[in-house]
Design a protein around this motif. Structure first.
Motif, short mmCIF file in Angstrom:
data_model
loop_
_atom_site.label_atom_id
_atom_site.label_comp_id
_atom_site.label_asym_id
_atom_site.label_seq_id
_atom_site.Cartn_x
_atom_site.Cartn_y
_atom_site.Cartn_z
N VAL A 1 0.90 -1.36 0.04
CA VAL A 1 0.00 -0.13 -0.06
C VAL A 1 0.89 1.36 0.01
N GLU A 2 1.92 1.21 0.85
CA GLU A 2 2.81 2.12 0.89
C GLU A 2 3.41 2.66 -0.42
N MET A 3 3.75 1.64 -1.06
CA MET A 3 4.36 1.69 -2.54
C MET A 3 3.40 2.13 -3.72
N GLY A 4 2.45 2.01 -3.53
CA GLY A 4 1.30 2.62 -4.28
C GLY A 4 0.34 1.68 -4.73
N ILE A 5 0.31 0.42 -4.63
CA ILE A 5 -0.73 -0.71 -5.17
C ILE A 5 -2.10 -0.19 -4.83
N ASP A 6 -2.97 -0.12 -5.91
CA ASP A 6 -4.31 0.34 -5.88
C ASP A 6 -5.31 -0.79 -5.33
N ILE A 7 -4.95 -1.82 -5.94
CA ILE A 7 -5.97 -2.86 -5.81
C ILE A 7 -5.24 -4.21 -5.87
N LEU A 8 -5.69 -4.96 -4.81
CA LEU A 8 -5.05 -6.16 -4.47
C LEU A 8 -6.25 -7.22 -4.43
N ASN A 9 -5.78 -8.29 -5.13
CA ASN A 9 -6.44 -9.63 -5.40
C ASN A 9 -6.05 -10.86 -4.65
N ARG A 10 -6.42 -11.34 -3.71
CA ARG A 10 -5.56 -12.61 -3.07
C ARG A 10 -6.53 -13.53 -3.33
N SER A 11 -6.06 -14.99 -3.61
CA SER A 11 -6.77 -16.11 -3.69
C SER A 11 -6.20 -17.14 -3.22
N ASN A 12 -6.51 -17.50 -2.13
CA ASN A 12 -6.00 -18.86 -1.46
C ASN A 12 -6.96 -19.09 -0.14
N GLY A 13 -7.98 -19.72 -0.56
CA GLY A 13 -8.73 -20.19 0.44
C GLY A 13 -9.02 -19.33 1.79
N ALA A 14 -8.88 -19.91 2.72
CA ALA A 14 -8.84 -19.02 4.31
C ALA A 14 -8.05 -17.83 4.28
N ALA A 15 -7.07 -18.08 3.43
CA ALA A 15 -6.12 -16.88 3.49
C ALA A 15 -6.28 -15.52 2.56
N ALA A 16 -7.38 -15.87 1.91
CA ALA A 16 -7.95 -14.79 0.84
C ALA A 16 -8.95 -14.14 1.28
N SER A 17 -8.96 -12.88 0.83
CA SER A 17 -10.09 -11.88 1.33
C SER A 17 -10.61 -11.28 0.08
N GLY A 18 -10.54 -11.81 -1.07
CA GLY A 18 -11.19 -11.19 -2.22
C GLY A 18 -10.43 -10.18 -2.54
N ILE A 19 -11.32 -8.94 -3.14
CA ILE A 19 -10.61 -8.04 -3.81
C ILE A 19 -10.60 -6.74 -2.72
N TRP A 20 -9.36 -6.06 -2.47
CA TRP A 20 -9.16 -4.68 -1.82
C TRP A 20 -8.92 -3.56 -2.96
N GLN A 21 -9.55 -2.54 -2.57
CA GLN A 21 -9.13 -1.27 -3.53
C GLN A 21 -9.00 -0.17 -2.54
N ARG A 22 -8.21 0.54 -3.19
CA ARG A 22 -7.90 1.82 -2.31
C ARG A 22 -8.85 3.06 -2.52
#
Length: 83
Positions: A62-83
């Protein structure tokens, strides 16, 4: 015209990081930051996808400037995050 671009490496495994935050900072952060800065210089949003549990690196990304994060890994995933 593009609205976004993707910068990605899988930093997480099913139960945590594949690399330590220290290794990320030493070897990955600068090249990734250059790619993010280049995208931002063209007015693009930056999208990152990761298959693993990379929550410990999320503040850095986030500090580096990522605007959208998509994680996919079962329990570790939380879908899509957007700034």
């Amino acid at each position: 015209m593009a609205d976004m671009t993707q910068v990605t490496d899988d930093f997480g495994a099913q139960n945590g990081l594949l690399i330590s935050p220290r290794v990320f900072d030493r070897f990955y952060r600068a090249p990734l930051q250059r790619a993010i800065d280049l995208a931002k210089s063209y007015g693009l949003q930056v999208f990152h996808h990761d298959d693993g549990d990379m929550r410990l690196l999320l503040p850095r990304l986030v500090e580096m400037g990522i605007d959208i994060l998509n994680r996919s890994n079962g329990a570790a995933a939380s879908g899509i995050w957007q700034r």
